[in-house]
Design an enzyme around this catalytic site. Structure first.
Site, mmCIF file in Angstrom:
data_model
loop_
_atom_site.group_PDB
_atom_site.id
_atom_site.type_symbol
_atom_site.label_atom_id
_atom_site.label_comp_id
_atom_site.label_asym_id
_atom_site.label_seq_id
_atom_site.Cartn_x
_atom_site.Cartn_y
_atom_site.Cartn_z
ATOM 1 N N ASP A 12 -37.698 -9.194 9.966
ATOM 2 C CA ASP A 12 -37.036 -7.900 9.749
ATOM 3 C C ASP A 12 -37.617 -6.917 10.768
ATOM 4 O O ASP A 12 -38.601 -7.225 11.453
ATOM 5 C CB ASP A 12 -37.315 -7.395 8.319
ATOM 6 C CG ASP A 12 -36.685 -6.026 8.052
ATOM 7 O OD1 ASP A 12 -35.514 -5.824 8.408
ATOM 8 O OD2 ASP A 12 -37.369 -5.134 7.504
ATOM 9 N N SER A 13 -37.044 -5.728 10.809
ATOM 10 C CA SER A 13 -37.587 -4.700 11.698
ATOM 11 C C SER A 13 -38.907 -4.135 11.160
ATOM 12 O O SER A 13 -39.644 -3.506 11.898
ATOM 13 C CB SER A 13 -36.570 -3.567 11.849
ATOM 14 O OG SER A 13 -36.251 -3.042 10.586
ATOM 15 N N CYS A 75 -32.742 -8.935 7.809
ATOM 16 C CA CYS A 75 -32.465 -7.573 8.250
ATOM 17 C C CYS A 75 -30.950 -7.495 8.405
ATOM 18 O O CYS A 75 -30.361 -8.304 9.134
ATOM 19 C CB CYS A 75 -33.156 -7.314 9.589
ATOM 20 S SG CYS A 75 -32.718 -5.735 10.346
ATOM 21 N N GLU A 154 -40.285 3.735 4.438
ATOM 22 C CA GLU A 154 -41.455 3.422 5.273
ATOM 23 C C GLU A 154 -42.589 4.428 5.021
ATOM 24 O O GLU A 154 -43.754 4.116 5.195
ATOM 25 C CB GLU A 154 -41.082 3.416 6.763
ATOM 26 C CG GLU A 154 -40.163 2.260 7.169
ATOM 27 C CD GLU A 154 -40.898 0.946 7.460
ATOM 28 O OE1 GLU A 154 -42.065 0.978 7.851
ATOM 29 O OE2 GLU A 154 -40.266 -0.122 7.274
ATOM 30 N N CYS A 186 -29.187 -2.922 3.200
ATOM 31 C CA CYS A 186 -30.347 -2.758 4.085
ATOM 32 C C CYS A 186 -31.518 -3.271 3.268
ATOM 33 O O CYS A 186 -31.659 -2.904 2.091
ATOM 34 C CB CYS A 186 -30.542 -1.291 4.447
ATOM 35 S SG CYS A 186 -32.080 -0.984 5.336
ATOM 36 N N HIS A 188 -34.462 -2.545 3.152
ATOM 37 C CA HIS A 188 -35.391 -1.536 2.630
ATOM 38 C C HIS A 188 -34.925 -0.956 1.284
ATOM 39 O O HIS A 188 -35.729 -0.449 0.517
ATOM 40 C CB HIS A 188 -35.509 -0.367 3.611
ATOM 41 C CG HIS A 188 -36.369 -0.645 4.809
ATOM 42 N ND1 HIS A 188 -36.027 -1.547 5.779
ATOM 43 C CD2 HIS A 188 -37.561 -0.119 5.180
ATOM 44 C CE1 HIS A 188 -36.975 -1.558 6.716
ATOM 45 N NE2 HIS A 188 -37.908 -0.701 6.370
HETATM 46 N N1 DGL Z 1 -34.226 -3.317 7.163
HETATM 47 C C1 DGL Z 1 -33.216 -3.130 8.161
HETATM 48 C C2 DGL Z 1 -31.855 -3.591 7.654
HETATM 49 O O1 DGL Z 1 -31.775 -4.347 6.703
HETATM 50 C C3 DGL Z 1 -33.048 -1.742 8.654
HETATM 51 C C4 DGL Z 1 -34.219 -0.951 9.034
HETATM 52 C C5 DGL Z 1 -34.125 -0.397 10.413
HETATM 53 O O2 DGL Z 1 -33.296 0.483 10.700
HETATM 54 O O3 DGL Z 1 -34.870 -0.902 11.229
HETATM 55 O O4 DGL Z 1 -30.853 -3.214 8.216
#
Ligand code: DGL
Length: 273
Positions: A12-13, A75, A154, A186, A188
């Site tokens: 993931d990011s 992600c 975050e 997402c 997150h």
């Molecule tokens: N967790 C990432 C997703 O599922 C997004 C977070 C980011 O913008 O880096 O899209």
């Protein structure tokens, strides 16, 4: 020939993909995992398709160096922008989170009105709508980008009046449209699930694609005969975590997301991949 006792790679990011890891640990506890969070280059959601694809390609190379047997793109943004391209470039089986999430939403909706929240990239790509309409052409899909959610998560503001206020601003229009299902598009967002749930109300089913993704991974490992065969404990090496920056902060977050105690997270310089 792929080693069936090798780990599964997940990326993931940042920390969001840990919500997918948590689900994989729960559903297939006998698998080793190598996780990579691209914390130095987050957020992906406001970057271009070319950049996200380049980053994802580097991460795949890193995971290949760890000899993973399968890769989960945990992600949504990378699944939307890069998955189709990077999966053509390697023999390692790969799954993303979007297709499983779309399938789960179609199963959940009764009135055929599904909302999707995600990054600007994921919503702009209309990928959820595309996959949902492949399964159920008559379903109406309404996307809403929520770019402030990732930094709030975050920053650890999972239960905070600021997050409540922003959630209200983003989500009220989806409530007004009368959706009965909302995809947390997402990785997150499951971390602020209770806030989103409060704003949307009880009548709206929240879909977390992580559950369906772990189920699909289990099925994939089974059909390809790649399930881990080791029956004894997997030892200290069972779960390994790597990031591109901020290892200590990542470790603290990770320990609050998944039950398994994370002892260390190592920093990897992505320039080398
Ligand atoms: N967790 C990432 C997703 O599922 C997004 C977070 C980011 O913008 O880096 O899209």
């Amino acid at each position: 020939m792929i080693n069936r006792n090798a780990p599964v790679g997940v990326f993931d990011s940042g920390i969001g993909g840990l919500t997918v890891v948590r689900e994989i640990m729960r559903q297939i506890p006998n698998e080793r995992i190598v996780y990579f969070g691209d914390t130095a280059r987050l957020p992906y959601g406001s970057k271009s398709k070319e950049t996200v694809t380049r980053y994802s390609r580097q991460i795949v190379r890193f995971l290949q160096s760890q000899e993973v047997k399968a890769i989960v793109v945990a992600c949504n943004t990378a699944s939307a922008y890069a998955l189709e391209e990077i999966e053509r470039e390697t023999d390692i089986p790969m799954i993303g989170v979007v297709k499983p999430g779309a399938k789960a939403a179609v199963e959940a909706t009764s009135n055929g009105k599904v909302g999707v929240i995600g990054t600007e990239a994921t919503i702009g790509s209309s990928i959820y709508s595309r996959y949902i309409k492949e399964i159920s052409p008559e379903t109406i899909v309404i996307g809403k980008a929520c770019p402030l959610f990732v930094p709030l998560v975050e920053e650890g503001l999972w239960q905070d009046p600021v997050t409540d206020e922003i959630a209200k601003r983003y989500l009220t229009e989806l409530n007004d449209i009368g959706i009965d299902t909302l995809i947390l598009g997402c990785t997150h967002y499951p971390l602020i699930r209770s806030t989103v749930g409060r704003v949307m109300g009880e009548k709206v089913t929240l879909v977390n694609p992580a559950y369906e993704t772990a189920r699909e991974l289990k099925e994939l490992l089974n059909t390809r005969e790649l399930e881990n065969e080791e029956t004894a404990g997997l030892g200290d090496n069972r779960y390994r975590f790597y990031v591109s920056d901020g290892a200590e902060k990542f470790k603290q977050f990770a320990n609050s997301i998944i039950k398994y105690g994370i002892l260390s997270a190592k920093i990897i310089n992505m320039e080398g991949y």
